[in-house]
Scaffold this motif. Structure first.
Motif, PDB file in Angstrom:
ATOM      1  N   LYS A 221       0.850  -1.180   0.000  1.00 10.18           N
ATOM      2  CA  LYS A 221       0.000   0.000   0.000  1.00 10.18           C
ATOM      3  C   LYS A 221       0.888   1.234   0.000  1.00 10.18           C
ATOM      4  CE  LYS A 221      -3.718  -2.279   2.567  1.00 10.18           C
ATOM      5  NZ  LYS A 221      -4.553  -2.258   3.797  1.00 10.18           N
ATOM      6  N   GLY A 222       0.539   2.196  -0.819  1.00  8.33           N
ATOM      7  CA  GLY A 222       1.336   3.405  -0.923  1.00  8.33           C
ATOM      8  C   GLY A 222       1.251   4.247   0.331  1.00  8.33           C
ATOM      9  N   ILE A 223       2.299   5.007   0.602  1.00  4.69           N
ATOM     10  CA  ILE A 223       2.295   5.939   1.719  1.00  4.69           C
ATOM     11  C   ILE A 223       2.656   7.315   1.197  1.00  4.69           C
ATOM     12  CG2 ILE A 223       2.887   4.197   3.428  1.00  4.69           C
ATOM     13  CD1 ILE A 223       5.741   5.061   3.291  1.00  4.69           C
TER      14      ILE A 223
ATOM     15  N   SER B 263      -4.772   1.304 -12.335  1.00  2.00           N
ATOM     16  CA  SER B 263      -5.367   0.501 -13.395  1.00  2.00           C
ATOM     17  C   SER B 263      -4.356   0.182 -14.469  1.00  2.00           C
ATOM     18  CB  SER B 263      -6.563   1.228 -14.033  1.00  2.00           C
ATOM     19  OG  SER B 263      -6.117   2.351 -14.780  1.00  2.00           O
ATOM     20  N   VAL B 264      -4.674  -0.856 -15.253  1.00  2.83           N
ATOM     21  CA  VAL B 264      -3.958  -1.159 -16.485  1.00  2.83           C
ATOM     22  C   VAL B 264      -4.990  -1.285 -17.585  1.00  2.83           C
ATOM     23  CG1 VAL B 264      -2.555  -2.827 -17.741  1.00  2.83           C
ATOM     24  CG2 VAL B 264      -2.041  -2.334 -15.362  1.00  2.83           C
ATOM     25  N   LYS B 265      -4.757  -0.569 -18.692  1.00  2.00           N
ATOM     26  CA  LYS B 265      -5.674  -0.613 -19.828  1.00  2.00           C
ATOM     27  C   LYS B 265      -4.935  -1.040 -21.078  1.00  2.00           C
ATOM     28  CE  LYS B 265      -8.846   3.024 -18.237  1.00  2.00           C
ATOM     29  NZ  LYS B 265      -9.490   4.319 -18.588  1.00  2.00           N
ATOM     30  N   VAL B 266      -5.669  -1.653 -21.988  1.00  2.00           N
ATOM     31  CA  VAL B 266      -5.214  -1.860 -23.354  1.00  2.00           C
ATOM     32  C   VAL B 266      -6.134  -1.013 -24.214  1.00  2.00           C
ATOM     33  CG1 VAL B 266      -4.850  -3.479 -25.222  1.00  2.00           C
ATOM     34  CG2 VAL B 266      -4.402  -4.184 -22.865  1.00  2.00           C
ATOM     35  N   GLY B 267      -5.626   0.102 -24.676  1.00  2.00           N
ATOM     36  CA  GLY B 267      -6.495   1.090 -25.323  1.00  2.00           C
ATOM     37  C   GLY B 267      -7.458   1.636 -24.282  1.00  2.00           C
ATOM     38  N   THR B 268      -8.751   1.506 -24.522  1.00  2.00           N
ATOM     39  CA  THR B 268      -9.759   1.970 -23.559  1.00  2.00           C
ATOM     40  C   THR B 268     -10.304   0.825 -22.707  1.00  2.00           C
ATOM     41  OG1 THR B 268     -11.508   1.677 -25.227  1.00  2.00           O
ATOM     42  CG2 THR B 268     -10.460   3.855 -25.081  1.00  2.00           C
ATOM     43  N   ASN B 269      -9.799  -0.367 -22.916  1.00  4.28           N
ATOM     44  CA  ASN B 269     -10.282  -1.558 -22.214  1.00  4.28           C
ATOM     45  C   ASN B 269      -9.504  -1.760 -20.917  1.00  4.28           C
ATOM     46  OD1 ASN B 269     -11.311  -4.004 -21.445  1.00  4.28           O
ATOM     47  ND2 ASN B 269     -10.447  -5.176 -23.144  1.00  4.28           N
ATOM     48  N   THR B 270     -10.174  -1.600 -19.771  1.00  7.57           N
ATOM     49  CA  THR B 270      -9.525  -1.824 -18.479  1.00  7.57           C
ATOM     50  C   THR B 270      -9.419  -3.319 -18.211  1.00  7.57           C
ATOM     51  OG1 THR B 270     -10.386   0.252 -17.574  1.00  7.57           O
ATOM     52  CG2 THR B 270      -9.647  -1.409 -15.998  1.00  7.57           C
ATOM     53  N   VAL B 271      -8.176  -3.798 -17.989  1.00 11.66           N
ATOM     54  CA  VAL B 271      -7.967  -5.227 -17.749  1.00 11.66           C
ATOM     55  C   VAL B 271      -7.578  -5.520 -16.301  1.00 11.66           C
ATOM     56  CG1 VAL B 271      -7.405  -5.818 -20.128  1.00 11.66           C
ATOM     57  CG2 VAL B 271      -5.594  -5.012 -18.608  1.00 11.66           C
ATOM     58  N   ALA B 272      -7.215  -4.502 -15.532  1.00 16.01           N
ATOM     59  CA  ALA B 272      -6.882  -4.688 -14.113  1.00 16.01           C
ATOM     60  C   ALA B 272      -6.988  -3.351 -13.411  1.00 16.01           C
ATOM     61  CB  ALA B 272      -5.477  -5.261 -13.960  1.00 16.01           C
ATOM     62  N   SER B 273      -7.337  -3.395 -12.124  1.00 13.89           N
ATOM     63  CA  SER B 273      -7.440  -2.161 -11.362  1.00 13.89           C
ATOM     64  C   SER B 273      -7.055  -2.394  -9.908  1.00 13.89           C
ATOM     65  CB  SER B 273      -8.867  -1.599 -11.433  1.00 13.89           C
ATOM     66  OG  SER B 273      -9.801  -2.533 -10.933  1.00 13.89           O
ATOM     67  N   SER B 274      -6.519  -1.337  -9.287  1.00 11.05           N
ATOM     68  CA  SER B 274      -6.210  -1.311  -7.849  1.00 11.05           C
ATOM     69  C   SER B 274      -5.387  -2.511  -7.395  1.00 11.05           C
ATOM     70  CB  SER B 274      -7.511  -1.223  -7.035  1.00 11.05           C
ATOM     71  OG  SER B 274      -8.212  -0.055  -7.350  1.00 11.05           O
TER      72      SER B 274
ATOM     73  N   LEU C 169      -0.574   5.455 -12.438  1.00  9.58           N
ATOM     74  CA  LEU C 169       0.046   5.570 -11.121  1.00  9.58           C
ATOM     75  C   LEU C 169       0.076   7.038 -10.736  1.00  9.58           C
ATOM     76  CD1 LEU C 169       1.985   3.327 -12.886  1.00  9.58           C
ATOM     77  CD2 LEU C 169       2.957   3.075 -10.602  1.00  9.58           C
ATOM     78  N   GLY C 170      -0.283   7.340  -9.514  1.00 12.39           N
ATOM     79  CA  GLY C 170      -0.235   8.726  -9.052  1.00 12.39           C
ATOM     80  C   GLY C 170      -1.100   9.662  -9.853  1.00 12.39           C
ATOM     81  N   GLY C 171      -2.144   9.142 -10.483  1.00 13.72           N
ATOM     82  CA  GLY C 171      -3.049   9.977 -11.266  1.00 13.72           C
ATOM     83  C   GLY C 171      -2.588  10.248 -12.676  1.00 13.72           C
ATOM     84  N   ALA C 172      -1.422   9.724 -13.067  1.00 18.05           N
ATOM     85  CA  ALA C 172      -0.904   9.919 -14.430  1.00 18.05           C
ATOM     86  C   ALA C 172      -0.796   8.570 -15.136  1.00 18.05           C
ATOM     87  CB  ALA C 172       0.456  10.608 -14.395  1.00 18.05           C
ATOM     88  N   THR C 173      -0.715   8.604 -16.460  1.00 21.55           N
ATOM     89  CA  THR C 173      -0.614   7.371 -17.235  1.00 21.55           C
ATOM     90  C   THR C 173       0.781   7.198 -17.813  1.00 21.55           C
ATOM     91  OG1 THR C 173      -1.434   8.494 -19.231  1.00 21.55           O
ATOM     92  CG2 THR C 173      -3.059   7.362 -17.832  1.00 21.55           C
ATOM     93  N   PHE C 174       1.208   5.927 -17.875  1.00 21.52           N
ATOM     94  CA  PHE C 174       2.535   5.571 -18.366  1.00 21.52           C
ATOM     95  C   PHE C 174       2.401   4.358 -19.287  1.00 21.52           C
ATOM     96  CE2 PHE C 174       2.814   7.402 -14.148  1.00 21.52           C
ATOM     97  CZ  PHE C 174       3.629   8.506 -14.385  1.00 21.52           C
TER      98      PHE C 174
END
Length: 396
Positions: A62-64, A271-282, A334-339
């Protein structure tokens, strides 16, 4: 630590890397250069990562809260891109006069160990000779590292001056190998320098090289920036201790809190997305320069593979279509930004007309954001806060 290599001949091409680091102070940079001969092995990469982390399963991270500062000093060490992005190593000097070794820099471990003349079987490596160093101090305590794949090394502790990019760390505890398994003997590196936190050193109470860079005032900012090159773009890279290199990333840096409670650089991925498709979150992940691939939990990996139409080999690896023209990149938040991990980085290994994906799974309850992620994104690690800052690498 993780080794993902098989025996090969190494051809090194040294390249000079321009540095525009954080202003002021002392900075240490370790550039990375390219090896052009190594043949990658996805299955070996997965099994090594599994052995590395399954030996000490940790709780979901968990992030701190935290932030990063970039004031102060730094220094640069170039590193070699070995085996087409399999691992990265740089030259480190130990002793007085200095003896030079090829050392793997690993954010997923915290020990500094090296082959030594105490090891009669370590003849494939450059071996540290304590009798040739006027600053060598014996310790005598034993250390031992073993992994789930059967690889191991062991020996005794000592202290000596360790020099990174011209900055001399005095009295650094080092682990001298007296024995090593055949898998280590076939590796081109002479040892490993852990960049994790000191709570996971093999022998308790040891200060890491980064601890000592900070406490001895050799760098005045407790950060190091990591740029990993791509073989497809000439390879190389650098570790910049005490600052970061603004020429190695685009856009602005985003601060991401780190959970260091288990000794690793743990982050929360929204989250992790492929294009606009979310494949994993949190989910929780570890930023690990010592892991070659991008490894998800088993269930997450299967969801990612399904989107790309990849076939599960049952060993942690996937066969993926070599024609990626219709693919979309993996997008991490991560941190509200996408990579991004761009499409061309989705293929790790090609054997004839068969391609292996650069993502997989290793039976772990968290993800490992290894070199597949890190060679596409520049990361500034802040040990004191702790936190990281991330921006898109110039490789993208």
């Amino acid at each position: 630590m993780k080794f993902t290599l098989v025996s090969s001949c190494v051809a090194l091409v040294v390249m000079t890397l321009a540095v525009d680091a954080a202003p002021g102070g002392k900075k240490l940079s370790i550039p990375l250069t390219k090896n052009s001969d190594y043949q990658p092995n996805a299955k070996a990469a997965v099994s090594k990562a599994s052995a590395k982390f399954n030996k000490k399963l940790i709780n979901p991270l968990k992030g701190i809260p935290g932030g990063i500062t970039t004031d102060g000093g730094s220094g640069k060490v170039p590193v070699v891109d070995y085996g087409n992005d399999i691992e990265y190593y740089g030259d480190v000097q130990i002793g007085t006069p200095p003896q030079t070794f090829k050392i793997n820099f690993d954010t997923g471990s915290s020990d500094l160990w090296v082959a030594s003349t105490l090891c009669s079987s370590c003849t494939s490596h450059t071996r540290y000779d304590p009798s040739k160093s006027s600053t060598y101090v014996a310790d005598g305590r034993a250390w031992s590292i073993s992994y789930g794949d059967g690889s191991n090394a062991s020996g005794v502790l000592a202290k000596d001056t360790v020099t990174l990019g011209g900055l001399a760390i005095k009295g650094q505890t080092i682990e001298l190998a007296k024995k090593e398994s055949s898998s280590f003997a076939s590796d081109p590196i002479d040892g490993l320098l852990g960049l994790g936190f000191n709570t996971i050193t093999t022998v308790a109470g040891i200060k890491t090289p980064v601890d000592n860079l900070i406490s001895q005032g050799l760098i005045s900012s407790p950060v190091y920036g990591v740029y990993l090159g791509k073989a497809s773009q000439g390879g190389g890279g650098e570790y910049l201790f005490g600052g970061y290199d603004t020429t190695k990333f685009t856009g602005s840096l985003t601060t991401v809190p780190v959970d260091s409670s288990q000794g690793y650089w743990g982050v929360s991925v929204s989250s992790v997305k492929v294009g606009t498709n979310t494949v994993a979150s949190s989910f929780s992940g570890i930023l690990d320069t010592g892991t070659t691939l991008l490894l998800f939990t088993d269930s997450m990996a299967k969801k990612v593979a399904a989107v790309y139409g990849a076939k599960d080999n049952g060993d942690g690896t996937f066969i993926i279509n070599c024609n990626t023209s219709s693919f979309k990149p993996l997008i991490f938040t991560l941190g509200g930004a996408t990579f991004n991990v761009p499409v061309e980085s989705l293929i790790f290994e090609k054997q004839g007309s068969t391609c292996f994906a650069s993502f997989g799974y290793a039976g772990l309850p968290f993800a490992i954001l290894g070199d597949t992620f890190l060679k596409n994104n520049y990361v500034v690690f802040n040990q004191q806060v702790p936190s990281v800052q991330i921006a898109a690498s110039i490789n993208q």
